[in-house]
Design a protein around this motif. Structure first.
Motif, short mmCIF file in Angstrom:
data_model
loop_
_atom_site.label_atom_id
_atom_site.label_comp_id
_atom_site.label_asym_id
_atom_site.label_seq_id
_atom_site.Cartn_x
_atom_site.Cartn_y
_atom_site.Cartn_z
N TYR A 46 3.06 0.35 6.20
CA TYR A 46 3.44 0.09 4.82
C TYR A 46 4.79 -0.60 4.79
N GLN B 272 8.05 -0.69 1.98
CA GLN B 272 8.53 -0.03 0.78
C GLN B 272 9.70 -0.81 0.22
N GLY C 132 11.12 -0.17 -6.61
CA GLY C 132 10.30 -0.47 -7.79
C GLY C 132 8.85 -0.83 -7.50
N LEU C 133 8.52 -0.99 -6.21
CA LEU C 133 7.16 -1.40 -5.84
C LEU C 133 6.41 -0.32 -5.08
N GLY C 134 7.05 0.78 -4.80
CA GLY C 134 6.37 1.87 -4.11
C GLY C 134 6.01 1.51 -2.67
N LEU C 135 4.95 2.12 -2.19
CA LEU C 135 4.46 1.90 -0.83
C LEU C 135 3.27 0.95 -0.88
N LEU D 81 7.29 1.47 7.01
CA LEU D 81 6.89 2.84 7.34
C LEU D 81 5.53 2.83 8.02
#
Lengths: 111, 115
Positions: A35, A37, A40-43, A90
């Motif tokens: 992922y 990160q 504001g856009l998350g995962l 991540l």
């Protein structure tokens, strides 16, 4: 204890460089994920793998590739790093249908 | 594509106040998971909800799964400074029929607790 490790916590690279991010898990999990990160856009899922040598694109695969030669290791490759790939990366692993265990993350800066 | 909406994006509370974050899905879910990410840390699994209307508690945290299995909430009673972080919900990604354990994460709610 499940352990997912990533090769670097912090990495600084130059535009155009080839970048390798390594992830290793010790729980014999079939599934592994990469992922990124961003605030504001998350995962957001880049790629995942459900078996050795098997991989599938996630939601944002452009500019990335992956390699899974061994079950415990999943590598993310940036063929030619660009500044818009500066992010937190991540890695996670899981067995089918179960929770994901995350590594500590690699904060990549591309100059 | 599959989306899970999580609100609010930010929440600032005084220590001792309650906090709630909500997730809504466009599809009926087989389950929903919740994760917590401390500042500078990585997401850590908190809980999984499977049954319609399920309510689970972990000390001051209460997790609910909606009757229609399309929404979920996390409620923290009497917040403490140790509760700070980002809380994510996550739903199985079923696009294409096989999930391989993929999850779609909500955008997260960033909780700040003022002492």
């Amino acid at each position: 204890d499940v352990k997912v490790t990533q090769s670097s916590r912090y990495l600084v690279k130059r535009t155009g460089e080839k970048v390798f991010l390594e992830c290793v898990q010790d729980m014999d999990h079939e599934n592994m994920f990469w992922y990124r990160q961003d605030p504001g856009l998350g995962l957001r899922l880049i790629y995942f793998s459900y078996d050795v040598k098997m991989k599938e694109k996630g939601d944002i695969p452009e500019g990335y590739s992956v390699s899974r030669e061994k079950k415990e290791r999943f590598s993310l490759i940036l063929e030619s790093a660009s500044t818009n790939q500066t992010s937190m990366y991540l890695c996670a692993s899981s067995s089918e249908g179960s929770t994901q265990y995350f590594g500590p993350g690699t904060r990549l800066t591309v100059l | 594509g599959q989306q899970v909406m999580q609100i609010p994006q930010y929440q600032h509370v005084q220590e001792g106040e309650d906090f709630t974050t909500y997730c809504n899905s466009s599809t009926t879910l087989s389950n929903i998971q919740w994760y917590k990410q401390r500042p500078g840390g990585h997401p850590v699994f908190l809980i999984q909800l499977v049954k319609s209307g399920e309510v689970k508690k972990q000390k001051r945290l209460t997790f609910q799964f909606g009757e229609a299995k399309k929404n979920s909430s996390l409620h923290i009673t009497a917040t403490q400074t140790t509760d700070v972080g980002t809380y994510f919900c996550a739903e199985p990604s079923n696009a294409g029929g096989t999930s391989y354990g993929k999850l779609t994460f909500g955008q997260g709610t960033i909780l700040t607790v003022h002492p």
